[in-house]
Design a protein around this motif. Structure first.
Motif, PDB file in Angstrom:
ATOM      1  N   ALA A 287      46.922  51.771  87.007  1.00 46.11           N
ATOM      2  CA  ALA A 287      47.661  52.841  86.339  1.00 46.11           C
ATOM      3  C   ALA A 287      47.053  54.197  86.650  1.00 46.11           C
ATOM      4  O   ALA A 287      47.765  55.171  86.955  1.00 46.11           O
ATOM      5  N   HIS A 288      45.729  54.280  86.602  1.00 35.17           N
ATOM      6  CA  HIS A 288      45.059  55.528  86.942  1.00 35.17           C
ATOM      7  C   HIS A 288      45.351  55.939  88.381  1.00 35.17           C
ATOM      8  O   HIS A 288      45.649  57.107  88.676  1.00 35.17           O
ATOM      9  N   ASN A 289      45.298  54.989  89.294  1.00 35.08           N
ATOM     10  CA  ASN A 289      45.508  55.314  90.708  1.00 35.08           C
ATOM     11  C   ASN A 289      46.934  55.769  90.985  1.00 35.08           C
ATOM     12  O   ASN A 289      47.162  56.631  91.852  1.00 35.08           O
ATOM     13  N   ILE A 290      47.909  55.216  90.263  1.00 38.25           N
ATOM     14  CA  ILE A 290      49.291  55.674  90.430  1.00 38.25           C
ATOM     15  C   ILE A 290      49.445  57.096  89.896  1.00 38.25           C
ATOM     16  O   ILE A 290      50.042  57.969  90.539  1.00 38.25           O
ATOM     17  N   LEU A 291      48.883  57.343  88.712  1.00 40.25           N
ATOM     18  CA  LEU A 291      48.977  58.688  88.136  1.00 40.25           C
ATOM     19  C   LEU A 291      48.244  59.719  88.986  1.00 40.25           C
ATOM     20  O   LEU A 291      48.675  60.865  89.098  1.00 40.25           O
ATOM     21  N   ALA A 292      47.138  59.307  89.593  1.00 41.09           N
ATOM     22  CA  ALA A 292      46.361  60.211  90.444  1.00 41.09           C
ATOM     23  C   ALA A 292      46.930  60.279  91.865  1.00 41.09           C
ATOM     24  O   ALA A 292      46.353  60.938  92.729  1.00 41.09           O
ATOM     25  N   GLU A 293      48.047  59.578  92.088  1.00 40.37           N
ATOM     26  CA  GLU A 293      48.751  59.554  93.373  1.00 40.37           C
ATOM     27  C   GLU A 293      47.907  58.971  94.495  1.00 40.37           C
ATOM     28  O   GLU A 293      48.080  59.319  95.666  1.00 40.37           O
ATOM     29  N   LYS A 294      47.006  58.048  94.119  1.00 38.76           N
ATOM     30  CA  LYS A 294      46.265  57.293  95.125  1.00 38.76           C
ATOM     31  C   LYS A 294      47.070  56.068  95.570  1.00 38.76           C
ATOM     32  O   LYS A 294      46.825  55.515  96.638  1.00 38.76           O
ATOM     33  N   VAL A 295      47.986  55.625  94.708  1.00 40.26           N
ATOM     34  CA  VAL A 295      48.880  54.504  94.988  1.00 40.26           C
ATOM     35  C   VAL A 295      50.296  54.976  94.688  1.00 40.26           C
ATOM     36  O   VAL A 295      50.531  55.633  93.663  1.00 40.26           O
ATOM     37  N   VAL A 296      51.236  54.668  95.560  1.00 41.70           N
ATOM     38  CA  VAL A 296      52.602  55.151  95.353  1.00 41.70           C
ATOM     39  C   VAL A 296      53.572  54.032  94.981  1.00 41.70           C
ATOM     40  O   VAL A 296      54.633  54.291  94.406  1.00 41.70           O
ATOM     41  N   ASP A 297      53.235  52.786  95.304  1.00 42.05           N
ATOM     42  CA  ASP A 297      54.167  51.679  95.068  1.00 42.05           C
ATOM     43  C   ASP A 297      53.927  51.019  93.717  1.00 42.05           C
ATOM     44  O   ASP A 297      52.796  50.960  93.234  1.00 42.05           O
ATOM     45  N   ASP A 298      55.005  50.517  93.126  1.00 43.69           N
ATOM     46  CA  ASP A 298      54.895  49.658  91.958  1.00 43.69           C
ATOM     47  C   ASP A 298      55.629  48.359  92.259  1.00 43.69           C
ATOM     48  O   ASP A 298      56.102  48.149  93.382  1.00 43.69           O
ATOM     49  N   ASN A 299      55.707  47.466  91.287  1.00 45.87           N
ATOM     50  CA  ASN A 299      56.332  46.163  91.519  1.00 45.87           C
ATOM     51  C   ASN A 299      57.588  45.954  90.680  1.00 45.87           C
ATOM     52  O   ASN A 299      58.020  44.822  90.463  1.00 45.87           O
ATOM     53  N   PHE A 300      58.189  47.058  90.204  1.00 45.40           N
ATOM     54  CA  PHE A 300      59.298  46.931  89.260  1.00 45.40           C
ATOM     55  C   PHE A 300      60.520  46.252  89.874  1.00 45.40           C
ATOM     56  O   PHE A 300      61.063  45.293  89.312  1.00 45.40           O
ATOM     57  N   GLU A 301      60.967  46.720  91.015  1.00 47.48           N
ATOM     58  CA  GLU A 301      62.197  46.167  91.586  1.00 47.48           C
ATOM     59  C   GLU A 301      62.019  44.708  91.993  1.00 47.48           C
ATOM     60  O   GLU A 301      62.936  43.887  91.832  1.00 47.48           O
ATOM     61  N   GLU A 302      60.851  44.364  92.515  1.00 47.96           N
ATOM     62  CA  GLU A 302      60.585  42.960  92.847  1.00 47.96           C
ATOM     63  C   GLU A 302      60.609  42.105  91.584  1.00 47.96           C
ATOM     64  O   GLU A 302      61.174  41.000  91.574  1.00 47.96           O
ATOM     65  N   ALA A 303      60.005  42.607  90.506  1.00 46.16           N
ATOM     66  CA  ALA A 303      59.979  41.857  89.249  1.00 46.16           C
ATOM     67  C   ALA A 303      61.384  41.696  88.680  1.00 46.16           C
ATOM     68  O   ALA A 303      61.728  40.637  88.135  1.00 46.16           O
ATOM     69  N   VAL A 304      62.217  42.731  88.804  1.00 47.07           N
ATOM     70  CA  VAL A 304      63.593  42.641  88.311  1.00 47.07           C
ATOM     71  C   VAL A 304      64.381  41.612  89.111  1.00 47.07           C
ATOM     72  O   VAL A 304      65.127  40.799  88.543  1.00 47.07           O
ATOM     73  N   ARG A 305      64.220  41.604  90.434  1.00 46.43           N
ATOM     74  CA  ARG A 305      64.942  40.628  91.252  1.00 46.43           C
ATOM     75  C   ARG A 305      64.525  39.197  90.913  1.00 46.43           C
ATOM     76  O   ARG A 305      65.363  38.290  90.840  1.00 46.43           O
ATOM     77  N   LEU A 306      63.239  38.981  90.686  1.00 45.76           N
ATOM     78  CA  LEU A 306      62.773  37.660  90.281  1.00 45.76           C
ATOM     79  C   LEU A 306      63.329  37.292  88.916  1.00 45.76           C
ATOM     80  O   LEU A 306      63.802  36.165  88.687  1.00 45.76           O
ATOM     81  N   ASN A 307      63.308  38.237  87.986  1.00 45.87           N
ATOM     82  CA  ASN A 307      63.823  38.028  86.635  1.00 45.87           C
ATOM     83  C   ASN A 307      65.309  37.643  86.682  1.00 45.87           C
ATOM     84  O   ASN A 307      65.759  36.700  86.007  1.00 45.87           O
ATOM     85  N   LEU A 308      66.080  38.352  87.506  1.00 48.57           N
ATOM     86  CA  LEU A 308      67.506  38.064  87.654  1.00 48.57           C
ATOM     87  C   LEU A 308      67.728  36.652  88.189  1.00 48.57           C
ATOM     88  O   LEU A 308      68.574  35.900  87.689  1.00 48.57           O
ATOM     89  N   GLN A 309      66.967  36.301  89.219  1.00 48.99           N
ATOM     90  CA  GLN A 309      67.111  34.990  89.834  1.00 48.99           C
ATOM     91  C   GLN A 309      66.800  33.880  88.832  1.00 48.99           C
ATOM     92  O   GLN A 309      67.531  32.885  88.740  1.00 48.99           O
ATOM     93  N   MET A 310      65.735  34.059  88.060  1.00 57.31           N
ATOM     94  CA  MET A 310      65.337  33.024  87.111  1.00 57.31           C
ATOM     95  C   MET A 310      66.351  32.878  85.975  1.00 57.31           C
ATOM     96  O   MET A 310      66.648  31.766  85.528  1.00 57.31           O
ATOM     97  N   LEU A 311      66.905  33.988  85.499  1.00 60.54           N
ATOM     98  CA  LEU A 311      67.930  33.904  84.460  1.00 60.54           C
ATOM     99  C   LEU A 311      69.172  33.199  84.983  1.00 60.54           C
ATOM    100  O   LEU A 311      69.817  32.431  84.259  1.00 60.54           O
ATOM    101  N   ASN A 312      69.514  33.448  86.230  1.00 56.19           N
ATOM    102  CA  ASN A 312      70.660  32.749  86.816  1.00 56.19           C
ATOM    103  C   ASN A 312      70.430  31.246  86.897  1.00 56.19           C
ATOM    104  O   ASN A 312      71.339  30.447  86.696  1.00 56.19           O
ATOM    105  N   PHE A 313      69.192  30.840  87.190  1.00 59.11           N
ATOM    106  CA  PHE A 313      68.872  29.405  87.226  1.00 59.11           C
ATOM    107  C   PHE A 313      69.079  28.786  85.847  1.00 59.11           C
ATOM    108  O   PHE A 313      69.572  27.655  85.719  1.00 59.11           O
ATOM    109  N   ILE A 314      68.694  29.522  84.796  1.00 57.55           N
ATOM    110  CA  ILE A 314      68.839  29.006  83.423  1.00 57.55           C
ATOM    111  C   ILE A 314      70.304  28.924  83.011  1.00 57.55           C
ATOM    112  O   ILE A 314      70.743  27.925  82.427  1.00 57.55           O
ATOM    113  N   LYS A 315      71.056  29.959  83.348  1.00 55.69           N
ATOM    114  CA  LYS A 315      72.420  30.064  82.838  1.00 55.69           C
ATOM    115  C   LYS A 315      73.437  29.258  83.627  1.00 55.69           C
ATOM    116  O   LYS A 315      74.566  29.062  83.194  1.00 55.69           O
ATOM    117  N   HIS A 316      73.062  28.801  84.823  1.00 54.97           N
ATOM    118  CA  HIS A 316      74.009  28.018  85.635  1.00 54.97           C
ATOM    119  C   HIS A 316      73.407  26.642  85.906  1.00 54.97           C
ATOM    120  O   HIS A 316      72.847  26.431  86.946  1.00 54.97           O
TER     121      HIS A 316
END
Length: 316
Positions: A287-316
């Motif tokens: 978190a510090h490195n992102i705020l200090a702009e030492k790191v630019v990437d996060d994992n949000f979109e990857e986590a959302v895609r995984l979350n979507l896939q897993m919910l689809n497995f449950i619901k279908h």
């Protein structure tokens, strides 16, 4: 430079797990101990928020509506999954620089799709707290696996978990994606044994599938009263065994010489213990490195895609 962080939710992962011990297993302790953060706490139980604030010589809020989220550089969301969507949207609208959000991101497909769209229009970065991908042991293991993949194909994946497919198998699937450097696109998916033994909307269930020729087997161990989380990653000659919730990494390899199959031999120099010790420290540093702009990437979109896939497995 110091950063102001608002920690929303003072329960187990927010503050409770390490309140009376010497470990660093919560957002509260990790950000309090980091020299670049000044924490403020909020919980619907104001008595609990005050107790945690007193422990860490910090301030606390009794009403989120009385403050502007834009006052904070970072927000930690440590509340139940059903509350994540509203809090994330508020953070996006307030242009908070960084959000550290507990997993899973959301429990409804439409919420995930909405968050995905709003995130793409926002300047807010979001770290979803799949803790193992941030730990030094697993960063080193990823580098080792990438070398293995240059000479050996991945052949099988085996996951054993309990207490909720999205909540806990999600940890394993995210970790596998991180270690292998590729997102899963599962085919021929078969699910079974949907047992709601821990969460009302998240069954402990089993899954069999194919991932680009790789056999994937996920065993949901339902109706047990003990913790269990193990992952096996098989290559042509290697086996990576993650046990005790990933606290221990065992790496073994068979010799290639000769006509007959050889037994696996431990690679002591690659195997590691105590991988989960003080597991929230690297999250605070990230978190510090992102705020200090030492790191630019996060994992949000990857986590959302995984979350979507897993919910689809449950619901279908």
């Amino acid at each position: 430079m110091s950063y102001k962080i608002l920690i929303i939710g003072c329960g187990n992962i927010g503050a409770g797990y390490d309140f009376d011990n010497g470990f660093v297993q919560t957002h509260a302790k990790a950000f309090f101990l980091h020299p670049k953060f000044t924490p403020t706490f909020f919980d619907l139980d104001s008595t609990l928020a005050e107790k945690v604030a007193n422990q860490y010589e910090a301030s606390f809020l009794t009403n989120l509506e009385e403050i502007e989220l834009s006052e904070f550089d970072c927000i930690s969301i440590c509340t139940p999954t059903t509350t994540h969507t509203e809090l994330l949207i508020k953070a996006f609208e307030a242009k908070v620089k960084l959000v550290v959000c507990e997993k899973p991101v959301a429990s409804e497909l439409e919420d995930l799709k909405s968050l995905q769209a709003k995130y793409q229009l926002s300047d807010t970065r979001v770290v979803v707290n799949y803790i193992r991908r941030f730990l030094p042991c697993y960063i080193d293991l990823k580098l080792y696996i990438q070398e293995v993949l240059k000479t050996e194909p991945l052949t099988n994946l085996s996951i054993r978990y309990q207490r909720g497919f999205v909540n806990n198998a999600g940890h394993a699937l995210d970790l596998v994606q991180y270690l292998l450097g590729a997102e899963m696109e599962l085919e021929n998916v078969e699910t079974s044994n949907h047992v709601f033994d821990a969460f009302p909307n998240d069954p402990t269930m089993s899954l069999r599938a194919n991932w680009d020729g790789v056999n994937v087997d996920v065993l949901g161990i339902s109706n047990v009263k003990f913790s269990h989380f193990e992952v096996d990653i098989f290559f042509e000659y290697h086996r990576i065994h993650l046990k005790e919730a990933g606290n221990i990494i065992e790496v073994s390899k068979a010799d290639k010489e000769g006509v007959y199959f050889k037994p696996l031999k431990p690679l002591e120099h690659q195997s590691k213990e105590n991988c989960l010790r003080n597991y929230m420290e690297p999250v605070a540093e990230l978190a510090h490195n992102i705020l200090a702009e030492k790191v630019v990437d996060d994992n949000f979109e990857e986590a959302v895609r995984l979350n979507l896939q897993m919910l689809n497995f449950i619901k279908h």
